[in-house]
Motif scaffolding. Structure first.
Motif, short mmCIF file in Angstrom:
data_model
loop_
_atom_site.label_atom_id
_atom_site.label_comp_id
_atom_site.label_asym_id
_atom_site.label_seq_id
_atom_site.Cartn_x
_atom_site.Cartn_y
_atom_site.Cartn_z
N LEU A 296 0.85 -1.19 0.00
CA LEU A 296 0.00 0.00 0.00
C LEU A 296 0.89 1.24 0.00
O LEU A 296 1.76 1.39 0.87
CB LEU A 296 -0.91 0.01 1.23
CG LEU A 296 -2.12 -0.93 1.18
CD1 LEU A 296 -2.78 -1.00 2.55
CD2 LEU A 296 -3.12 -0.46 0.12
N ALA A 297 0.67 2.11 -0.98
CA ALA A 297 1.46 3.35 -1.10
C ALA A 297 0.53 4.55 -0.90
O ALA A 297 -0.61 4.56 -1.40
CB ALA A 297 2.12 3.42 -2.48
N PRO B 227 5.65 6.26 -9.27
CA PRO B 227 6.14 5.15 -10.10
C PRO B 227 6.09 3.83 -9.31
O PRO B 227 6.61 3.74 -8.21
CB PRO B 227 7.59 5.55 -10.42
CG PRO B 227 7.66 7.01 -10.14
CD PRO B 227 6.70 7.25 -9.01
N ALA B 228 5.43 2.83 -9.89
CA ALA B 228 5.31 1.54 -9.21
C ALA B 228 6.65 0.85 -9.05
O ALA B 228 6.85 0.03 -8.13
CB ALA B 228 4.35 0.64 -9.99
N THR C 110 -2.68 3.76 -3.19
CA THR C 110 -2.45 2.90 -4.34
C THR C 110 -1.94 1.54 -3.86
O THR C 110 -1.04 1.48 -3.02
CB THR C 110 -1.44 3.51 -5.32
OG1 THR C 110 -1.88 4.81 -5.70
CG2 THR C 110 -1.28 2.64 -6.56
N LEU C 111 -2.54 0.48 -4.42
CA LEU C 111 -2.09 -0.88 -4.10
C LEU C 111 -1.25 -1.39 -5.27
O LEU C 111 -1.73 -1.42 -6.42
CB LEU C 111 -3.28 -1.81 -3.86
CG LEU C 111 -2.96 -3.24 -3.43
CD1 LEU C 111 -2.24 -3.25 -2.08
CD2 LEU C 111 -4.24 -4.08 -3.35
N ARG D 55 -0.08 -1.49 -10.77
CA ARG D 55 -1.11 -1.05 -9.83
C ARG D 55 -2.31 -1.98 -9.96
O ARG D 55 -2.82 -2.21 -11.05
CB ARG D 55 -1.52 0.38 -10.13
CG ARG D 55 -0.42 1.40 -9.94
CD ARG D 55 -0.92 2.81 -10.30
NE ARG D 55 0.12 3.81 -10.10
CZ ARG D 55 1.01 4.16 -11.02
NH1 ARG D 55 1.01 3.55 -12.22
NH2 ARG D 55 1.91 5.09 -10.76
N VAL D 56 -2.79 -2.49 -8.86
CA VAL D 56 -3.93 -3.42 -8.88
C VAL D 56 -5.13 -2.85 -8.12
O VAL D 56 -6.17 -3.51 -8.02
CB VAL D 56 -3.53 -4.78 -8.28
CG1 VAL D 56 -2.54 -5.50 -9.17
CG2 VAL D 56 -2.97 -4.62 -6.87
#
Length: 238
Positions: A132-133, A178-179, A216-217, A225-226
């Motif tokens: 989790l972000a 950025p992921a 964001t997950l 990202r999901v």
């Protein structure tokens, strides 16, 4: 002189003539020899009638076998087809947030506001590493705001094992996260549900105003990202 006895020739002749006529008369279904009068008929005594002995005629049909005597079992009726199990519809990972009043109302230098993030996985796939972000955009300073020399907000996560609050990363920026910057994470099985507790506090110094807390997950195994959501947040001076 004694009288002379006349022979009974005419009577004898008449008897012979009658016998001849009886022998010459046609007989239906019989042989000629059987039509002649017997001595018993001539003498007037009754003739003995022989009794007929029945003769057993063998039957040409064989005796019924024991198997044939038993009734045939009834043919099985057509059974109904077994209904095919309908597969469950595909479900995917979902992300939701809960907070008192559906938002965060922060005060500079005040108490932290708690909220929960629930991860509800579907039946499509399992995840090995999810992170989790959190990110907030930069607030513009207003008149009377105290400029911050460092971080203006503190984000903490509650450790489910110990119940202690530990610092969690919070990014303050106006661009997308950025992921590829994220690593590690925790697994999530199919159909699993997990809720994580967080709290956000506004420090005494910093800008005021409204900006959402964006969550964001990220699946770090695929750098994708999901799931994502945002929680409205307002910060005021104390």
């Amino acid at each position: 002189m004694p009288a002379r006895r006349v022979p009974a020739i005419p009577a004898l002749a008449a008897l012979l003539a009658a016998a001849a006529l009886a022998g010459c008369a046609p007989q239906s279904g019989g042989s000629p020899s059987s039509s002649a009068p017997s001595a018993a008929a001539l003498s007037g005594s009754p003739a003995a009638t022989p009794s007929a002995t029945p003769t057993a005629v063998p039957s040409s049909a064989p005796p019924p076998s024991p198997a044939a005597a038993q009734p045939k079992p009834a043919a099985p009726s057509a059974s109904r087809p077994t209904p095919t199990a309908v597969p469950a519809p595909a479900t995917r990972l979902a992300l939701s947030v809960s907070a008192p009043g559906g938002r965060l109302s922060l005060v500079r230098g005040g108490a932290a506001q708690e909220f929960g993030i629930t991860l509800r996985n579907g039946n499509t796939r399992a995840y090995g590493h999810l992170v989790l972000a959190f990110q907030m955009e930069i607030l513009l300073h207003r008149e009377g705001d105290v400029p911050a020399s460092g971080d203006a907000f503190v984000l903490e996560r509650r450790d489910p094992a110990t119940g202690a609050w530990r610092a969690a990363p919070l990014r303050i920026a106006n661009d997308a996260l950025p992921a590829t910057l994220l690593q590690g994470g925790t697994p999530l099985a199919r159909d699993a549900v997990r809720t994580e507790r967080f709290r956000l506090r506004a420090l005494k110094a910093g800008a005021t105003g409204s900006t959402p807390l964006m969550v964001t997950l990220v699946d770090t195994d695929t750098d994708s990202r999901v799931g994502s959501l945002s929680l409205p947040a307002t910060t005021t001076r104390g």
